[in-house]
Scaffold this motif. Structure first.
Motif, short mmCIF file in Angstrom:
data_model
loop_
_atom_site.label_atom_id
_atom_site.label_comp_id
_atom_site.label_asym_id
_atom_site.label_seq_id
_atom_site.Cartn_x
_atom_site.Cartn_y
_atom_site.Cartn_z
N LYS A 154 0.84 -1.20 0.00
CA LYS A 154 0.00 0.00 0.00
C LYS A 154 0.88 1.25 0.00
CE LYS A 154 -4.33 1.42 0.22
NZ LYS A 154 -5.30 1.07 -0.84
N GLN A 155 1.98 1.20 0.74
CA GLN A 155 2.92 2.32 0.73
C GLN A 155 3.41 2.59 -0.69
OE1 GLN A 155 6.15 2.46 3.56
NE2 GLN A 155 5.06 1.18 5.02
N ALA A 156 3.79 1.53 -1.40
CA ALA A 156 4.32 1.68 -2.75
C ALA A 156 3.28 2.27 -3.69
CB ALA A 156 4.82 0.33 -3.28
N GLN A 157 2.03 1.80 -3.56
CA GLN A 157 0.95 2.31 -4.43
C GLN A 157 0.72 3.79 -4.18
OE1 GLN A 157 -3.01 0.79 -3.62
NE2 GLN A 157 -3.83 2.60 -4.63
N LYS A 158 0.61 4.17 -2.89
CA LYS A 158 0.36 5.58 -2.56
C LYS A 158 1.53 6.47 -2.97
CE LYS A 158 -3.69 5.23 -0.57
NZ LYS A 158 -4.87 5.85 -1.22
N ALA A 159 2.76 5.95 -2.82
CA ALA A 159 3.94 6.73 -3.18
C ALA A 159 3.99 6.96 -4.68
CB ALA A 159 5.20 6.03 -2.69
N ARG A 160 3.69 5.92 -5.47
CA ARG A 160 3.69 6.10 -6.94
C ARG A 160 2.62 7.09 -7.36
NH1 ARG A 160 4.98 0.52 -7.01
NH2 ARG A 160 2.77 -0.01 -6.97
N GLU A 161 1.43 6.99 -6.77
CA GLU A 161 0.35 7.91 -7.08
C GLU A 161 0.75 9.34 -6.72
OE1 GLU A 161 -4.02 6.66 -6.43
OE2 GLU A 161 -3.62 8.07 -4.82
N THR A 162 1.43 9.50 -5.58
CA THR A 162 1.89 10.82 -5.15
C THR A 162 2.91 11.38 -6.13
OG1 THR A 162 1.49 10.28 -2.83
CG2 THR A 162 3.04 12.07 -3.28
N MET A 163 3.86 10.54 -6.55
CA MET A 163 4.92 10.99 -7.45
C MET A 163 4.36 11.34 -8.83
SD MET A 163 8.22 11.51 -7.20
CE MET A 163 9.19 10.39 -6.20
N ASP A 164 3.38 10.54 -9.31
CA ASP A 164 2.87 10.74 -10.67
C ASP A 164 1.84 11.85 -10.76
OD1 ASP A 164 4.44 8.70 -11.58
OD2 ASP A 164 2.85 7.19 -11.57
N ILE A 165 1.05 12.05 -9.70
CA ILE A 165 -0.10 12.94 -9.82
C ILE A 165 -0.07 14.10 -8.83
CG2 ILE A 165 -2.63 13.05 -9.61
CD1 ILE A 165 -2.50 10.04 -10.61
N TYR A 166 0.00 13.80 -7.53
CA TYR A 166 -0.18 14.87 -6.54
C TYR A 166 1.02 15.82 -6.47
CZ TYR A 166 -4.46 12.60 -5.05
OH TYR A 166 -5.72 12.08 -5.04
N ALA A 167 2.24 15.28 -6.54
CA ALA A 167 3.41 16.17 -6.48
C ALA A 167 3.46 17.11 -7.68
CB ALA A 167 4.70 15.35 -6.37
N PRO A 168 3.34 16.61 -8.94
CA PRO A 168 3.33 17.56 -10.06
C PRO A 168 2.13 18.50 -10.04
CG PRO A 168 2.92 15.31 -10.82
CD PRO A 168 3.38 15.22 -9.40
N LEU A 169 1.00 18.03 -9.51
CA LEU A 169 -0.17 18.90 -9.40
C LEU A 169 0.12 20.06 -8.46
CD1 LEU A 169 -3.10 19.43 -10.14
CD2 LEU A 169 -3.79 17.89 -8.30
N ALA A 170 0.75 19.77 -7.32
CA ALA A 170 1.13 20.84 -6.39
C ALA A 170 2.09 21.82 -7.05
CB ALA A 170 1.76 20.24 -5.13
N GLY A 171 3.07 21.28 -7.80
CA GLY A 171 4.01 22.15 -8.50
C GLY A 171 3.33 22.99 -9.55
N ARG A 172 2.39 22.38 -10.29
CA ARG A 172 1.69 23.11 -11.35
C ARG A 172 0.86 24.25 -10.77
NH1 ARG A 172 1.62 25.58 -14.76
NH2 ARG A 172 0.57 25.56 -16.76
N MET A 173 0.39 24.08 -9.53
CA MET A 173 -0.40 25.12 -8.87
C MET A 173 0.49 26.11 -8.13
SD MET A 173 -3.43 22.63 -7.49
CE MET A 173 -4.45 23.91 -6.78
N GLY A 174 1.81 25.99 -8.32
CA GLY A 174 2.72 26.97 -7.75
C GLY A 174 3.16 26.70 -6.33
N MET A 175 2.74 25.58 -5.74
CA MET A 175 3.07 25.26 -4.35
C MET A 175 4.32 24.39 -4.33
SD MET A 175 -0.89 24.53 -3.50
CE MET A 175 -0.71 24.00 -1.81
N GLN A 176 5.47 25.01 -4.64
CA GLN A 176 6.70 24.26 -4.85
C GLN A 176 7.17 23.57 -3.58
OE1 GLN A 176 7.74 23.77 -7.80
NE2 GLN A 176 9.53 22.55 -7.28
N TRP A 177 6.99 24.20 -2.42
CA TRP A 177 7.42 23.59 -1.16
C TRP A 177 6.68 22.27 -0.93
CZ3 TRP A 177 4.12 22.34 2.81
CH2 TRP A 177 2.83 22.90 2.74
N MET A 178 5.37 22.25 -1.27
CA MET A 178 4.60 21.03 -1.08
C MET A 178 5.03 19.97 -2.10
SD MET A 178 0.48 20.34 -0.98
CE MET A 178 0.21 21.10 0.62
#
Length: 706
Positions: A154-178
């Motif tokens: 479950k850790q691996a699944q959530k981490a991949r989802e975070t790396m592929d979607i949530y992290a770039p989404l935060a960056g795209r919205m200008g929240m670079q620290w997140m």
């Protein structure tokens, strides 16, 4: 856990006029609803929504968003309902809670059509109220901070989802620290040894060179004071994942990597930014091609800053970002700047841009799209890329990823325009279709009847929309004719090397080339998108000699202490080209394991036994034994053909063991001496294409001790 008084105090720090009664009600209601529920760690579940609310107070968000954070799991995980939330807390908060609930239920890591549809829902939710995404990002951030209590898979699944979607989404919205924290937390799960290696190297570097960050920060401050400029200077080593990504992208070792330190200069006025840039360039030599002016050409999320890279103290490259305090607020908060409060008043920042326009444009553009691959590819490009804005002859704006061409522009307008494009004019001048567009240019597309997309266009365009349209057109046009032609080309090519173009061989080649089926491979052969030689080389590549001296078989790795012996682990049998780590064993010296070897888990609590190793560059001798698990037909001559096939790949069989004998098949383990991972891939690909091979895998035994 933070109690309600402490949470309200956090909100009052930036909004003295906050609605304390609302926050009290939301806190008490959510605590009651989650009563008795536990997290994976064993803590009361309510600690999670409170932590999410606390994260959002760091962004200085409004009362409705803080209340939503407290309530965000009530509809999903308790007996609470939407009408009840609306009755108790109002329609605005109920809509926000419902939006977060719907996002939580999306399986963003699922595949194909379902994933495309879920991406649409994500983007639509963003366009309706961005605060839904802010709560969801804070929710994901806290879950990643506490992920160790979950099951490994479950850790691996959530981490991949975070790396592929949530992290770039935060960056795209200008929240670079997140984005940086999400990436680092995911990196810790997906590649713990890679992250630890980067951190160890930073520690070693600091021990060798001293506190470089402090020294360079002091140098910059001294130069600014000398020129009478008031500004704050901050410096830091870049995050482990950022360094790791740069090493992979540039194919450099840590020791050869430059600009691993970043510095930020915050001043009061825009004019000071350019003065500071001049001072820095006068004091240190700038690196050509590494200057970017995001003040005169801001990013689409409002980001403004000057970026430059200079050769600083001791010749080390350092990146410097220069911006005003207003610009820094937007750079840190991103989209959250739209909702931020200060001293009880909504902050008005003239540099803040609402990225909802980008999301709305994206959802509108693909609202009726039928190609799921096209949608997903374009979404990911949009998340990761900077943008350029070009104009049609009528003055309409077309937004494209940086690096886009006139062909991308044509397909962005309409697929029909792209398919029939023959040339383009940029600012009135005719240009090649591979020209890279720049901000502010006017583009006119010239079309002609009868024009069809060319196979070479795939390499010209960068957008997912254009690539998908071109591929679709090339596949559909005369598909059956191309398949027949491709089959004949394959037959001739295979006969030329003494093989038969069997369905299994063609299916294996299709998989190796990342194609969906044998027919797709044949169609691409017939349309000249893929050459017959490439298919043959994929299955039976000619092994070209490698120039240079042969690596010493007794010391094939870099990182061994002079007095230490070396051997490969029997459990995982690493070969050159695979990432490795060394473990010290008493009486056995250093044993190299592959980085994913399960045996390494036994040494997690013994960091002093870990040695950072890598294979020597150059030509390795075929002396690295690998076990291959093979199931073959029990027919006359089959085993002889298999052994001959391995020999044809210039690999030596050092041992052969029969594991199982049945009337219709044999299962055996073949020990093969190989040069490197490419040699292994060549042997296994050739075996997989053989008709009499039923099953094939690399044999690894964690129970085999070094």
């Amino acid at each position: 856990m933070i109690d309600i008084d402490d949470l309200i105090a956090l909100v009052r720090n930036y909004n003295p006029g906050c609605d304390e009664a609302l926050l009290h009600r939301a806190y008490d209601y959510a605590q009651g609803m989650h009563q008795g529920q536990k997290r994976h760690s064993g803590e009361p579940y309510f600690t999670h929504p409170v932590a999410v609310a606390a994260i959002l107070t760091e962004m200085r968000l409004d009362d409705a968003t803080i209340a939503t954070a407290l309530l965000h799991d009530t509809i999903e995980d308790t007996k609470s309902t939407y009408p009840e939330i609306a009755r108790l807390f109002g329609d605005e908060i109920a809509e926000l809670v419902d939006g977060v609930t719907k996002l939580t239920n999306l399986q963003l890591s699922s595949s194909e059509a379902k994933q495309a549809e879920n991406f649409r829902k994500l983007l639509i939710a963003m366009s309706r109220d961005l605060r839904v995404i802010l709560v969801k990002l804070a929710d994901r951030l806290h879950n990643m901070r506490t992920i160790k209590s979950m099951r490994p898979e479950k850790q691996a699944q959530k981490a991949r989802e975070t790396m592929d979607i949530y992290a770039p989404l935060a960056g795209r919205m200008g929240m670079q620290w997140m984005r940086e924290e999400l990436e680092d937390l995911a990196f810790r799960v997906l590649n713990p040894e890679g992250r630890s290696s980067i951190i160890r190297r930073f520690i070693t570097l600091q021990r060798e060179t001293g506190d470089v960050v402090h020294k360079i920060t002091a140098d910059i401050r001294a130069e600014l004071e000398k020129n009478g400029i008031q500004a704050d200077v901050y410096g830091r080593a870049k995050k482990p994942y950022s360094v790791w990504r740069k090493m992979r992208e540039k194919e450099l070792s840590f020791s050869r990597l430059s600009d691993i330190y970043g510095f930020r200069v915050i001043c009061d006025a825009e004019a000071d930014c350019y003065r500071i840039l001049g001072v820095i360039h006068q004091r240190w030599r700038s690196v050509p091609g590494r200057f970017k002016d995001y003040i005169s050409q801001p990013k689409s999320n409002g980001y403004r800053s000057l970026h430059t890279t200079v050769s600083g103290r001791d010749g080390k490259r350092v990146e410097v970002q220069i911006r005003t305090r207003e610009m820094h607020e937007v750079a840190e908060a991103g989209v959250a700047a739209h909702w931020a409060y200060r001293d009880g008043e909504r902050v008005v920042n003239r540099f803040a841009v609402d990225p909802a326009k980008w999301i709305t444009t994206l959802t509108d553009r693909f609202d009726n799209g039928e190609d799921h691959d096209e949608f997903l590819e374009h979404v990911k490009l949009e998340m990761y890329s900077d943008q350029v804005f070009c104009f049609t002859p009528k003055g309409d704006v077309v937004q494209l990823p940086r690096g886009a061409t006139p062909l991308d522009f044509a397909y962005a307008i309409h697929t029909r325009i792209g398919d029939s494009c023959v040339s383009a004019k940029v600012d009135g001048l005719r240009v090649p279709l591979w020209t890279r567009l720049k901000n502010g240019q006017s583009v006119e597309i010239i079309t002609a009847e009868g024009q069809r997309p060319q196979a070479t266009w795939i390499d010209i365009v960068v957008t997912g929309r254009a690539k998908a349209a071109i591929r679709r057109s090339l596949r559909e046009e005369d598909r059956e004719r191309f398949i027949r032609l491709g089959r004949e080309l394959a037959r001739v090519a295979f006969e030329h090397v003494g093989r038969k173009a069997t369905d299994k061989a063609l299916g294996t080649a299709a998989r190796q080339l990342g194609l969906r089926s044998r027919d797709e491979l044949l169609a691409r052969l017939g349309s000249a998108e893929i050459t017959a030689r490439r298919v043959i080389e994929t299955l039976y590549p000619e092994l070209s000699s490698v120039e240079g001296e042969e690596v010493d078989v007794h010391r094939p790795v870099v990182g061994l202490p002079p007095d230490q012996s070396f051997q490969r682990a029997n459990c995982c049998q690493p070969v050159p080209g695979e990432r490795i780590v060394g473990i010290t064993y008493r009486g056995k010296g250093i044993v190299a394991h592959t980085i994913d070897c399960p045996v390494l888990a036994e040494f997690e609590d013994q960091p002093d036994r870990w040695i950072d190793l890598r294979w020597h560059d150059g030509r390795h001798p075929a002396a690295h034994t690998v076990s291959i698990d093979l199931t073959i037909s029990n027919d006359a001559g089959v085993l002889g053909r298999i052994c001959t096939l391995i020999g044809e790949q210039r690999a030596n069989i050092s041992d052969l063991k029969f594991m199982d004998r049945k009337p219709d098949y044999y299962r055996l383990i073949i020990e093969v001496d190989l040069r490197d991972v490419e040699h292994l891939h060549t042997v296994m690909t050739a075996l997989e294409a053989e008709s009499d091979v039923a099953q094939l895998s690399r044999y690894r035994d964690p129970g085999r001790k070094p």
